[in-house]
Motif scaffolding. Sequence first.
Motif, PDB file in Angstrom:
ATOM      1  N   PRO A  55       0.974  -1.026  -0.098  1.00 54.40           N
ATOM      2  CA  PRO A  55      -0.089  -0.015   0.008  1.00 54.40           C
ATOM      3  C   PRO A  55       0.901   1.390   0.043  1.00 54.40           C
ATOM      4  N   HIS A  56       1.939   1.194   0.611  1.00 49.62           N
ATOM      5  CA  HIS A  56       2.873   2.357   0.837  1.00 49.62           C
ATOM      6  C   HIS A  56       3.416   2.816  -0.673  1.00 49.62           C
ATOM      7  N   VAL A  57       3.990   1.894  -1.436  1.00 52.46           N
ATOM      8  CA  VAL A  57       4.338   1.925  -2.906  1.00 52.46           C
ATOM      9  C   VAL A  57       3.057   2.372  -3.794  1.00 52.46           C
ATOM     10  N   GLU A  58       2.093   1.631  -3.728  1.00 53.67           N
ATOM     11  CA  GLU A  58       1.209   2.156  -4.354  1.00 53.67           C
ATOM     12  C   GLU A  58       0.722   3.657  -4.396  1.00 53.67           C
ATOM     13  N   ARG A  59       0.637   4.055  -3.122  1.00 52.76           N
ATOM     14  CA  ARG A  59       0.292   5.402  -2.446  1.00 52.76           C
ATOM     15  C   ARG A  59       1.158   6.255  -3.094  1.00 52.76           C
ATOM     16  N   ILE A  60       2.597   6.151  -3.082  1.00 50.28           N
ATOM     17  CA  ILE A  60       3.684   6.763  -3.951  1.00 50.28           C
ATOM     18  C   ILE A  60       3.342   6.874  -5.501  1.00 50.28           C
ATOM     19  N   LEU A  61       3.186   5.711  -5.824  1.00 48.67           N
ATOM     20  CA  LEU A  61       3.278   5.667  -7.170  1.00 48.67           C
ATOM     21  C   LEU A  61       1.698   6.510  -7.817  1.00 48.67           C
ATOM     22  N   TYR A  62       0.655   6.254  -6.794  1.00 51.17           N
ATOM     23  CA  TYR A  62      -0.538   7.020  -7.491  1.00 51.17           C
ATOM     24  C   TYR A  62      -0.540   8.700  -7.323  1.00 51.17           C
ATOM     25  N   HIS A  63       0.352   9.013  -6.284  1.00 54.61           N
ATOM     26  CA  HIS A  63       0.274  10.484  -6.239  1.00 54.61           C
ATOM     27  C   HIS A  63       1.405  11.089  -7.418  1.00 54.61           C
ATOM     28  N   LEU A 121       1.210  14.442 -12.375  1.00 52.26           N
ATOM     29  CA  LEU A 121       1.012  14.703 -10.931  1.00 52.26           C
ATOM     30  C   LEU A 121      -0.494  14.867 -10.569  1.00 52.26           C
ATOM     31  N   SER A 122      -0.877  14.627  -9.529  1.00 55.22           N
ATOM     32  CA  SER A 122      -2.444  14.818  -9.258  1.00 55.22           C
ATOM     33  C   SER A 122      -2.583  16.119  -8.430  1.00 55.22           C
ATOM     34  N   LEU A 123      -3.002  16.976  -8.986  1.00 55.54           N
ATOM     35  CA  LEU A 123      -2.943  18.312  -8.626  1.00 55.54           C
ATOM     36  C   LEU A 123      -4.511  18.835  -8.321  1.00 55.54           C
ATOM     37  N   ASP A 124      -5.400  17.760  -7.961  1.00 56.66           N
ATOM     38  CA  ASP A 124      -6.672  18.041  -7.760  1.00 56.66           C
ATOM     39  C   ASP A 124      -7.215  18.531  -6.138  1.00 56.66           C
ATOM     40  N   THR A 125      -5.989  18.398  -5.559  1.00 61.78           N
ATOM     41  CA  THR A 125      -6.002  18.282  -3.995  1.00 61.78           C
ATOM     42  C   THR A 125      -5.491  19.694  -3.372  1.00 61.78           C
ATOM     43  N   PRO A 126      -5.890  20.460  -2.826  1.00 54.05           N
ATOM     44  CA  PRO A 126      -4.967  21.873  -2.535  1.00 54.05           C
ATOM     45  C   PRO A 126      -4.373  21.292  -1.302  1.00 54.05           C
ATOM     46  N   ARG A 127      -2.963  21.915  -1.352  1.00 52.45           N
ATOM     47  CA  ARG A 127      -2.272  21.429  -0.013  1.00 52.45           C
ATOM     48  C   ARG A 127      -1.660  22.730   0.580  1.00 52.45           C
ATOM     49  N   THR A 171      13.360  12.815  -3.056  1.00 53.51           N
ATOM     50  CA  THR A 171      12.634  11.962  -2.316  1.00 53.51           C
ATOM     51  C   THR A 171      12.085  12.710  -1.349  1.00 53.51           C
ATOM     52  N   THR A 172      12.562  13.698  -0.564  1.00 53.12           N
ATOM     53  CA  THR A 172      11.959  14.665   0.423  1.00 53.12           C
ATOM     54  C   THR A 172      10.939  15.436  -0.114  1.00 53.12           C
ATOM     55  N   ILE A 173      11.333  16.106  -1.173  1.00 52.79           N
ATOM     56  CA  ILE A 173      10.054  17.031  -1.560  1.00 52.79           C
ATOM     57  C   ILE A 173       8.960  15.895  -2.391  1.00 52.79           C
ATOM     58  N   VAL A 174       9.239  14.779  -2.808  1.00 59.55           N
ATOM     59  CA  VAL A 174       8.223  13.925  -3.012  1.00 59.55           C
ATOM     60  C   VAL A 174       7.231  13.443  -1.998  1.00 59.55           C
ATOM     61  N   LEU A 175       7.926  13.117  -0.747  1.00 58.16           N
ATOM     62  CA  LEU A 175       7.008  12.722   0.186  1.00 58.16           C
ATOM     63  C   LEU A 175       6.312  13.874   0.970  1.00 58.16           C
ATOM     64  N   ARG A 176       6.879  15.092   0.907  1.00 50.74           N
ATOM     65  CA  ARG A 176       6.265  16.077   1.566  1.00 50.74           C
ATOM     66  C   ARG A 176       5.251  16.750   0.824  1.00 50.74           C
ATOM     67  N   GLU A 177       5.559  17.183  -0.556  1.00 47.30           N
ATOM     68  CA  GLU A 177       4.593  18.022  -1.509  1.00 47.30           C
ATOM     69  C   GLU A 177       3.654  16.907  -2.223  1.00 47.30           C
ATOM     70  N   GLU A 179       2.929  13.455  -1.256  1.00 44.20           N
ATOM     71  CA  GLU A 179       2.251  12.421  -0.635  1.00 44.20           C
ATOM     72  C   GLU A 179       1.779  13.239   0.356  1.00 44.20           C
ATOM     73  N   GLY A 180       2.205  14.305   0.947  1.00 44.13           N
ATOM     74  CA  GLY A 180       1.647  14.862   2.089  1.00 44.13           C
ATOM     75  C   GLY A 180       2.130  14.733   3.235  1.00 44.13           C
ATOM     76  N   MET A 181       3.191  14.019   3.475  1.00 44.49           N
ATOM     77  CA  MET A 181       3.611  13.454   4.739  1.00 44.49           C
ATOM     78  C   MET A 181       4.120  14.650   5.799  1.00 44.49           C
ATOM     79  N   PRO A 182       3.937  14.458   7.123  1.00 45.69           N
ATOM     80  CA  PRO A 182       4.546  15.403   8.048  1.00 45.69           C
ATOM     81  C   PRO A 182       5.958  15.259   7.927  1.00 45.69           C
TER      82      PRO A 182
END
Length: 219
Positions: A55-63, A121-127, A171-177, A179-182
């Motif tokens: 699920p973690h891999v799928e979530r990263i690839l989906y985003h 990229l999925s840009l439909d959700t504001p961050r 890696t860090t910017i992908v996880l933050r911006e 995937e939205g990780m804290p």
Amino acid sequence: MSQSIPVCWSTVHVTVTPAPVTVEKLSDRDLILRCQAGLRPDKAAFAELLRRYQPHVERILYHLAPDWQDRADLAQEVWIRVYRNIKRLNEPAKFRGWLSRIATNIFYDELRKRKRVKHPLSLDTPRVAEDGEMDWEIAGDNPSPEEELTTREFYEQLQEAIADLPEVFRTTIVLREIEGMPYEEIAEITNVSLGTVKSRIARARARLQSQLQNYLNGQ
């Protein structure tokens, strides 16, 4: 007259064989150590790692690529690479961050092959956050064909700019911006300090903004 009767006590040794521990009850660390023990990763242990982290891999690839129809193929490639290289992982505690880097790198390797990809990229959700986090939302419900073309070109430029980042920044910017990780979770999975995470994100944002500004100025 009473007689004493000698009694010989024999010691009985009972060997109790403990019930084997199923892989479902093993920690991530023990699963990884099992995978590293033999010539090839233990099949049961590796299958359990895959079950826990798919699920973690799928979530990263989906985003990263919500519109790609072959994300399952990319996920499979991620696990093939993990299978081939898990012995090189010196610190099992870093597995999640290591896995995230593999998934991110495989995506960008594939992106380079494709050159130009529509809507990567999925840009439909504001961050939106108080720390100046980048806003990925595109305004407008019904963009014109010209706006769609401009947006698509911007996506492509954005992905190319991310692909050009050093791996630790990417890696860090992908996880933050994306995937939205804290920050705290990113620090934990990449095994660096919170300050290092914030510094990397700030530097990655500055570099992306510079490259995208050059693109926008060239319009």
